[in-house]
Each structure stands twice: as structure tokens, then as C-alpha cells.
Design a protein around this motif. Structure first.
Motif, PDB file in Angstrom:
ATOM      1  N   SER A 198       9.439   8.001   4.891  1.00 17.11           N
ATOM      2  CA  SER A 198       9.164   8.896   6.022  1.00 17.11           C
ATOM      3  C   SER A 198      10.596   8.784   7.396  1.00 17.11           C
ATOM      4  CB  SER A 198       7.898   9.196   6.160  1.00 17.11           C
ATOM      5  OG  SER A 198       7.272   8.626   6.956  1.00 17.11           O
TER       6      SER A 198
ATOM      7  N   TRP B 272       4.992   5.166   2.490  1.00 23.11           N
ATOM      8  CA  TRP B 272       5.298   6.429   2.640  1.00 23.11           C
ATOM      9  C   TRP B 272       5.774   6.745   4.778  1.00 23.11           C
ATOM     10  CZ3 TRP B 272       7.603  10.874   2.254  1.00 23.11           C
ATOM     11  CH2 TRP B 272       7.990  11.990   2.966  1.00 23.11           C
ATOM     12  N   GLN B 273       5.553   5.586   4.675  1.00 31.49           N
ATOM     13  CA  GLN B 273       5.196   4.840   6.566  1.00 31.49           C
ATOM     14  C   GLN B 273       6.607   4.803   6.488  1.00 31.49           C
ATOM     15  OE1 GLN B 273       3.651   1.905   8.478  1.00 31.49           O
ATOM     16  NE2 GLN B 273       3.289   2.704  10.501  1.00 31.49           N
TER      17      GLN B 273
ATOM     18  N   LYS C   8       2.340   8.751  -1.944  1.00 30.95           N
ATOM     19  CA  LYS C   8       0.859   8.511  -0.420  1.00 30.95           C
ATOM     20  C   LYS C   8       1.702   9.896   0.295  1.00 30.95           C
ATOM     21  CE  LYS C   8      -3.418   7.425  -1.009  1.00 30.95           C
ATOM     22  NZ  LYS C   8      -3.427   6.473  -2.502  1.00 30.95           N
TER      23      LYS C   8
ATOM     24  N   SER D  50       0.939  -0.987  -0.136  1.00 32.92           N
ATOM     25  CA  SER D  50       0.466   0.040   0.261  1.00 32.92           C
ATOM     26  C   SER D  50       1.275   1.240  -0.018  1.00 32.92           C
ATOM     27  CB  SER D  50      -1.219  -0.594   0.796  1.00 32.92           C
ATOM     28  OG  SER D  50      -0.462   0.831   2.123  1.00 32.92           O
ATOM     29  N   SER D  51       0.630   2.066  -0.616  1.00 34.19           N
ATOM     30  CA  SER D  51       1.552   3.647  -0.807  1.00 34.19           C
ATOM     31  C   SER D  51       1.188   3.852   0.599  1.00 34.19           C
ATOM     32  CB  SER D  51       0.756   4.605  -1.278  1.00 34.19           C
ATOM     33  OG  SER D  51       0.677   4.141  -3.120  1.00 34.19           O
ATOM     34  N   GLU D  52       0.774   3.894   1.325  1.00 37.59           N
ATOM     35  CA  GLU D  52       0.368   4.312   2.956  1.00 37.59           C
ATOM     36  C   GLU D  52       2.106   4.382   3.671  1.00 37.59           C
ATOM     37  OE1 GLU D  52      -3.557   4.935   2.144  1.00 37.59           O
ATOM     38  OE2 GLU D  52      -1.862   3.526   1.541  1.00 37.59           O
ATOM     39  N   ARG D  53       2.371   2.333   3.745  1.00 40.79           N
ATOM     40  CA  ARG D  53       2.628   1.851   4.229  1.00 40.79           C
ATOM     41  C   ARG D  53       4.461   1.414   3.636  1.00 40.79           C
ATOM     42  NH1 ARG D  53       2.469  -2.050   7.199  1.00 40.79           N
ATOM     43  NH2 ARG D  53       3.671  -1.377   8.362  1.00 40.79           N
TER      44      ARG D  53
ATOM     45  N   PRO E 279       2.328  13.105   2.106  1.00 42.16           N
ATOM     46  CA  PRO E 279       1.552  14.821   2.367  1.00 42.16           C
ATOM     47  C   PRO E 279       1.706  15.793   1.534  1.00 42.16           C
ATOM     48  CG  PRO E 279       2.814  13.122   4.091  1.00 42.16           C
ATOM     49  CD  PRO E 279       2.773  12.387   3.075  1.00 42.16           C
TER      50      PRO E 279
ATOM     51  N   TYR F 284       7.722   2.551  -7.150  1.00 42.71           N
ATOM     52  CA  TYR F 284       6.434   3.914  -6.456  1.00 42.71           C
ATOM     53  C   TYR F 284       7.431   5.508  -6.924  1.00 42.71           C
ATOM     54  CZ  TYR F 284       3.884   0.589  -4.667  1.00 42.71           C
ATOM     55  OH  TYR F 284       2.812   0.242  -4.333  1.00 42.71           O
TER      56      TYR F 284
ATOM     57  N   ASN G 288       1.655  11.357  -5.782  1.00 40.49           N
ATOM     58  CA  ASN G 288       0.056  10.697  -5.428  1.00 40.49           C
ATOM     59  C   ASN G 288       0.455   9.270  -6.106  1.00 40.49           C
ATOM     60  OD1 ASN G 288      -1.205  13.100  -6.267  1.00 40.49           O
ATOM     61  ND2 ASN G 288      -1.409  12.733  -8.586  1.00 40.49           N
TER      62      ASN G 288
END
Length: 394
Positions: free
Chosen positions: A191, A187-188, A288, A182-185, A290, A215, A285
């Protein structure tokens, strides 16, 4: 019922690092046992519970079986008959697969302080090696990013990734499994890695195993140019040393996408027709990112040349820059942008001098005419070193 402190807390205790979070594994217990003890279950189908007072995580010992794609494609089996050894075997790295038994659910005092180590974590701590626990490592694509992040985290201690683990990471990348994260993971992990003391290590490692192509494709393409890659890596190193914030670090990484900032003037290929701003937004995009980080990065890359020539700007240009950057509303923003500009310039200067140092050491007496004496030796060495450096810049 036995309760064990596991994972990162054990690892960091052994390394003498601050312990941020404590995680526990409970062997020989059921969901009902945990609920009766006042613990709150996290998720309906996942055997993880929050301690009623400390809110630390206590998980029932469990095993996992790969059934689908990505890091979520696992079936979880948790029951009182799952052993600690079985639970630890499913973990990613040996340094994360150690445990210390504690007194009870309500008392995390170690029983005897002995480190339970089935998979060689203590040896790998001693040899400063990040090594996978088992071949199951290759079932979870998130472990590619996690291993790169741990590499960056412990880089200053001299840790390296075991060759066989790097092989599995490359195989995971080639398999296409990263596309199912997932894009959220993404970025997590990214970051967190970017905010470490040595943020450049994470991004360099992912570049080397082609893990950026899914990505962060524009970044991978930009970093194929050694000049850009090495300069930005150095800038990220300085950013870590100077404790810059996430927006500043992200802006420096995204500066890779504007070749003009690195005095590269060759025509872009058809694959690179998008502007730097569009590339930054594309990555934003896809991964993900922020909006606050994407907007700051875009602003820096667009204004980098102005920021680097601040002393030469006219009064009108300075006023326009304030307006463009929104510094009349957020005065700290222009300061943050100027720091980014100075860091990027410093990185470029540093790289040039490291090349000069390399040329100095690359030339020895073996590279000049034999039979020279006195001052002629020094003059010949100097000229050969100059020629060597000039070749490096062509």
C-alpha cells in the motif's frame, strides 16, 4: 555512549528529500540507561525506545542472527559492546546504512555533520544504485518488497537496482521464503508503494522477479498478457501523477483481472475460471487488503463498462448506476469511479499511440525499396510503418 542519526533520515538528507521520520542508534548503552533517561521501551524483547518528548525511535546497537523462517525468524543481540559498524551491517541497502553522530539523547544537533559510511552508501547515492549491504540481505524476505518499494520511490531520480541485488531478490523468491511473511506486512509495504509517485514501478519489479505468485497470483497470471500489463502500468503512472487515492489506485491495479476491459476475448484457461470479483476478493483475503479497497475495486471492475459509456446510457441506466454505486449516499464515489474509468481509457489510448510511435521509428530507409525518389520515398515509408503497426496489433 554515542548517539547516531541513521537510515532514511540520512539518506533523504543527502538526496535533498523531505525527512519524514528520524531514527537513532545508541552505542554503548544498556536498557537501564535508556529507562533512567525517561525513554519508553517498545516491546519487552526488542531494544527500541521512544524519546519522552519527540517520540522518535532510539534503538540500542544490535546484531541479528537468522534462526527461523520469514522476517521474524531472527534472534537479536543488543549490548554496549555492539559497534555502529556491526549495527549498520545488518541493514538492507547501502543507502540506508549510513549515520551521522549527534550530540546527546536530548540534543540531536550533529556533532560535525560527517556522514559515517562503512558500506559505500555515498558512492551508491552518487551512482543512483540500490545495492544490498551484505549477503545477510537474503535472510529476510521482506527486503524483496522493501527494495522494490525504494526503487519506486526513487525511480524519478533515476535510481536502479544493482544486478547482484536483483539476483539475491530472485533467489529469495525461489526459496519460498516470501510465504512466511505476514499478510499485514505484505499489505503495509504494497500500500505504501502504491501511494508513491510512480506506483507502477513496484508492481512491475515484483512481476519481473515472480514475486507476485505468492500473494497476488491472479494478478501475475493476468500480467502475463502484455496488453493488460502495459495498460495498467500506464494507468498507475497516471494515477500517481494525478494523486489519486489508494482505493482508486487499487481499483486500477485490480482492473487487470477483467480481460473484457482490455478487449481480450479469448477463452480463459481452466486456471482462470474464477470471476474477476472472486479474484479481487481472493487477493484481498490473502494479502489482508482492507475491505474499503476491495469493495471499491470490485465495484469499479463490475461497473467499468457502464462508466466508460456514460454518455450513451439511458436515464434509467444512469439512475440504476447511481443506486448500484451507492452514490446517492456518497456522491464523491461516482466521481472517483468516473476518474478511474477515464484514467484506464487514457492509458489504453496512450499505449496505442506509443505502439504507433514505436512503429514509426522502427521503419527507416533501410526497410524500403532502394532507388525510390521524391514523394515515393515518403509514401513507401508510410506504408511500411502502417504494416508494422498492424502486425503489432495482431
Amino acid at each position: 555512549m554515542q548517539i547516531y542519526l541513521v537510515g532514511g533520515a540520512v539518506r533523504d538528507q543527502l538526496l535533498g528529500r523531505p525527512i519524514k521520520d528520524k531514527d537513532f542508534v545508541v552505542v554503548g548503552a544498556t536498557v537501564a540507561d535508556m529507562l533512567d533517561a525517561g525513554f519508553q521501551q517498545v516491546g519487552a524483547d526488542f531494544p527500541v525506545f521512544l524519546h519522552p518528548a519527540t517520540h522518535e525511535e532510539y534503538a540500542l546497537a544490535r546484531t541479528e542472527r537468522k534462526q527461523g523462517l520469514g522476517y521474524q525468524g531472527f534472534s537479536v543481540h543488543a549490548s554496549p559492546d555492539v559497534t555502529l559498524r556491526e549495527d549498520l551491517q545488518r541493514r538492507d541497502l547501502t543507502v540506508n546504512a549510513m549515520a551521522i553522530e549527534v550530540s546527546s539523547l536530548t540534543d540531536d544537533t550533529p556533532v560535525n555533520g560527517e556522514v559515517i559510511d562503512y558500506y559505500g552508501g555515498l558512492n551508491d547515492i552518487e551512482s543512483k544504485t540500490l545495492r544490498h549491504v551484505s549477503e545477510a540481505f537474503s535472510e529476510d524476505p521482506l527486503r524483496v518488497l522493501r527494495t522494490a518499494r525504494f526503487y519506486g520511490r526513487y525511480y524519478d531520480l533515476g535510481f536502479t537496482i544493482a544486478d547482484e541485488t536483483l539476483t539475491l531478490m530472485r533467489q529469495l523468491v525461489r526459496s519460498g521464503e516470501l510465504a512466511h511473511l505476514s499478510s499485514e506486512r505484505i499489505w503495509q509495504e504494497s500500500s505504501r508503494a502504491t501511494m508513491q509517485l510512480s506506483p507502477q514501478v513496484y508492481w512491475q519489479q515484483l512481476f519481473e522477479i515472480d514475486a507476485l505468485t505468492e500473494y497476488f497470483a491472479p494478478l501475475h497470471d493476468a500480467w502475463n498478457k502484455t496488453h493488460i500489463r502495459e495498460t495498467v502500468q500506464t494507468a498507475l503512472y497516471f494515477a500517481g501523477q494525478m494523486q489519486l487515492n489508494l482505493s482508486q489506485r487499487w481499483a486500477l491495479l485490480m482492473s487487470s483481472l477483467n480481460a473484457d476491459l482490455f478487449n481480450i476475448t479469448e477463452k480463459a484457461s481452466n486456471h482462470h475460471q474464477l470471476t474477476a470479483a472472486k479474484h479481487i476478493s481472493q487477493i484481498g483475503n490473502t494479502a489482508k487488503v482492507p475491505k474499503i479497497q476491495t469493495q471499491f475495486a470490485n465495484l469499479f471492475v463490475q461497473q467499468a463498462e457502464q462508466l466508460s459509456a456514460i454518455d450513451a446510457l439511458s436515464a434509467a441506466e444512469k439512475i440504476d448506476l447511481i443506486q448500484t454505486c451507492g452514490a446517492h449516499k456518497e456522491p464523491e464515489k461516482i466521481s472517483q469511479l468516473l476518474v478511474c474509468s477515464q484514467v484506464l481509457q487514457l492509458a489504453s489510448t496512450h499505449r496505442q499511440m506509443m505502439l504507433a510511435l514505436g512503429s514509426f521509428h522502427a521503419i527507416s530507409m533501410d526497410h524500403i525499396e532502394s532507388g525510390l525518389q521524391g514523394p515515393k520515398i515518403g509514401a513507401a515509408l508510410r506504408q511500411a510503418r502502417i504494416q508494422h503497426l498492424e502486425i503489432q496489433h495482431t
